[in-house]
Design a protein around this motif. Structure first.
Motif, mmCIF file in Angstrom:
data_model
loop_
_atom_site.group_PDB
_atom_site.id
_atom_site.type_symbol
_atom_site.label_atom_id
_atom_site.label_comp_id
_atom_site.label_asym_id
_atom_site.label_seq_id
_atom_site.Cartn_x
_atom_site.Cartn_y
_atom_site.Cartn_z
ATOM 1 N N GLU A 37 71.857 66.939 -17.416
ATOM 2 C CA GLU A 37 72.236 66.741 -18.812
ATOM 3 C C GLU A 37 73.540 67.487 -19.081
ATOM 4 O OE1 GLU A 37 70.432 67.163 -23.342
ATOM 5 O OE2 GLU A 37 69.181 67.713 -21.631
ATOM 6 N N VAL A 38 74.330 66.900 -19.959
ATOM 7 C CA VAL A 38 75.533 67.557 -20.469
ATOM 8 C C VAL A 38 75.284 67.775 -21.955
ATOM 9 C CG1 VAL A 38 78.000 67.363 -20.890
ATOM 10 C CG2 VAL A 38 77.021 66.430 -18.778
ATOM 11 N N THR A 39 75.296 69.039 -22.375
ATOM 12 C CA THR A 39 75.120 69.362 -23.787
ATOM 13 C C THR A 39 76.468 69.784 -24.355
ATOM 14 O OG1 THR A 39 74.636 71.696 -23.417
ATOM 15 C CG2 THR A 39 72.765 70.168 -23.330
ATOM 16 N N ALA A 40 76.476 70.201 -25.594
ATOM 17 C CA ALA A 40 77.721 70.652 -26.229
ATOM 18 C C ALA A 40 78.275 71.897 -25.540
ATOM 19 C CB ALA A 40 77.482 70.937 -27.702
ATOM 20 N N ASP A 41 77.386 72.692 -24.943
ATOM 21 C CA ASP A 41 77.810 73.967 -24.372
ATOM 22 C C ASP A 41 77.801 74.044 -22.852
ATOM 23 O OD1 ASP A 41 78.007 75.081 -26.978
ATOM 24 O OD2 ASP A 41 75.834 75.354 -26.987
ATOM 25 N N ALA A 42 77.042 73.174 -22.195
ATOM 26 C CA ALA A 42 76.857 73.355 -20.747
ATOM 27 C C ALA A 42 76.489 72.055 -20.048
ATOM 28 C CB ALA A 42 75.763 74.387 -20.498
ATOM 29 N N VAL A 43 76.646 72.122 -18.730
ATOM 30 C CA VAL A 43 76.125 71.092 -17.835
ATOM 31 C C VAL A 43 74.946 71.749 -17.146
ATOM 32 C CG1 VAL A 43 76.579 69.711 -15.773
ATOM 33 C CG2 VAL A 43 78.429 70.182 -17.383
ATOM 34 N N TYR A 44 73.811 71.078 -17.122
ATOM 35 C CA TYR A 44 72.747 71.668 -16.343
ATOM 36 C C TYR A 44 72.013 70.627 -15.545
ATOM 37 C CZ TYR A 44 69.473 71.103 -20.403
ATOM 38 O OH TYR A 44 68.714 70.649 -21.444
ATOM 39 N N THR A 45 71.552 71.073 -14.394
ATOM 40 C CA THR A 45 70.858 70.205 -13.460
ATOM 41 C C THR A 45 69.552 70.860 -13.044
ATOM 42 O OG1 THR A 45 71.957 71.172 -11.537
ATOM 43 C CG2 THR A 45 72.999 69.226 -12.517
ATOM 44 N N LEU A 46 68.606 70.025 -12.685
ATOM 45 C CA LEU A 46 67.340 70.456 -12.127
ATOM 46 C C LEU A 46 67.176 69.661 -10.841
ATOM 47 C CD1 LEU A 46 64.630 71.926 -12.213
ATOM 48 C CD2 LEU A 46 63.769 70.089 -13.676
ATOM 49 N N THR A 47 67.161 70.353 -9.714
ATOM 50 C CA THR A 47 67.101 69.671 -8.425
ATOM 51 C C THR A 47 65.966 70.224 -7.575
ATOM 52 O OG1 THR A 47 68.674 71.229 -7.448
ATOM 53 C CG2 THR A 47 69.595 69.205 -8.391
ATOM 54 N N GLY A 48 65.670 69.500 -6.531
ATOM 55 C CA GLY A 48 64.682 69.937 -5.564
ATOM 56 C C GLY A 48 63.300 69.390 -5.846
ATOM 57 N N TRP A 49 62.655 68.898 -4.828
ATOM 58 C CA TRP A 49 61.297 68.391 -5.015
ATOM 59 C C TRP A 49 60.275 69.348 -4.419
ATOM 60 C CZ3 TRP A 49 58.370 65.731 -1.000
ATOM 61 C CH2 TRP A 49 59.045 65.625 0.212
ATOM 62 N N LEU A 50 60.691 70.236 -3.546
ATOM 63 C CA LEU A 50 59.810 71.297 -3.077
ATOM 64 C C LEU A 50 60.242 72.642 -3.652
ATOM 65 C CD1 LEU A 50 59.332 70.307 0.674
ATOM 66 C CD2 LEU A 50 57.720 70.012 -1.207
ATOM 67 N N ASN A 51 61.523 72.914 -3.579
ATOM 68 C CA ASN A 51 62.094 74.144 -4.113
ATOM 69 C C ASN A 51 62.947 73.773 -5.321
ATOM 70 O OD1 ASN A 51 62.898 76.772 -4.402
ATOM 71 N ND2 ASN A 51 64.447 76.684 -2.793
ATOM 72 N N ARG A 52 62.467 74.055 -6.521
ATOM 73 C CA ARG A 52 63.119 73.640 -7.765
ATOM 74 C C ARG A 52 64.241 74.605 -8.125
ATOM 75 N NH1 ARG A 52 62.253 69.137 -9.757
ATOM 76 N NH2 ARG A 52 61.580 69.676 -11.814
ATOM 77 N N THR A 53 65.410 74.070 -8.467
ATOM 78 C CA THR A 53 66.560 74.894 -8.825
ATOM 79 C C THR A 53 67.178 74.405 -10.131
ATOM 80 O OG1 THR A 53 67.054 75.257 -6.481
ATOM 81 C CG2 THR A 53 68.820 75.722 -8.056
ATOM 82 N N TRP A 54 67.237 75.294 -11.109
ATOM 83 C CA TRP A 54 67.976 75.044 -12.352
ATOM 84 C C TRP A 54 69.374 75.585 -12.150
ATOM 85 C CZ3 TRP A 54 66.410 72.647 -16.745
ATOM 86 C CH2 TRP A 54 65.049 72.481 -16.959
ATOM 87 N N THR A 55 70.374 74.813 -12.525
ATOM 88 C CA THR A 55 71.750 75.303 -12.486
ATOM 89 C C THR A 55 72.408 74.979 -13.816
ATOM 90 O OG1 THR A 55 71.819 74.844 -10.110
ATOM 91 C CG2 THR A 55 73.911 75.256 -11.204
#
Length: 171
Positions: free
Chosen positions: A87-105
């Motif tokens: 998602e791209v919000t007004a303040d940031a880009v964030y991603t949620l990846t990984g199907w075994l090891n989940r990573t928020w960036t």
């Protein structure tokens, strides 16, 4: 840009393109074919009187290839599609990846230095592209993979424009 930051209160809003499932299935098929060819070659070249190796190569290896194929082709692509979000919000880009090891960036818009759209050969075959958001951070680049080409282009243009506005406001 750090994965040590707390995760947003909700999951990112957007999934990758549904074509990503087909891409991952195709990659699984290719990997399975290669594995099957290696096992077939081993079966041909391992002598039948090789003891334990005969049993491993003739019975265990094909079962392992079959189980791996089921996971790589039937399970993994759909799981990855369900869990990879962006998602791209007004303040940031964030991603949620990984199907075994989940990573928020999370990448604040103010940290963005460059936005690129990349299309590898396989992505081109499936009409997909990756948006790469580069920052000055030592963590490197955040990628939003497997978006439809037009979506990737619009996201990249929007992020580049907003990052430029933030830089202009800061000076």
């Amino acid at each position: 840009m750090s994965t040590a930051q707390p995760a947003p209160a909700r999951e990112p809003a957007w999934s990758l393109s549904r074509s990503a499932i087909s891409l991952w299935v195709a990659q699984g098929v290719v990997a399975t074919v290669v594995e099957a060819l290696v096992v077939a070659a081993l079966i041909v070249f391992v002598p039948s009187d090789a003891g334990v190796w005969t049993v491993l190569v003739r019975w265990v290896a094909p079962v392992v290839v079959l189980v791996t194929a089921v996971v790589d082709i039937g399970v993994q692509p759909r799981l990855r599609y369900r869990v990879h979000r962006w998602e791209v919000t007004a303040d940031a880009v964030y991603t949620l990846t990984g199907w075994l090891n989940r990573t928020w960036t999370l990448v604040p818009i103010s940290r963005i230095q460059t936005v690129d759209v990349n299309r590898g050969l396989v992505q081109q075959l499936f009409g997909l592209a990756t948006v790469a958001v580069l920052t000055a951070s030592s963590q490197g680049t955040v990628r939003i993979p497997h978006l439809e080409v037009e979506v990737a282009r619009r996201v990249a243009e929007d992020l580049a424009r907003r990052a430029e506005q933030v830089r202009d406001e800061a000076t």
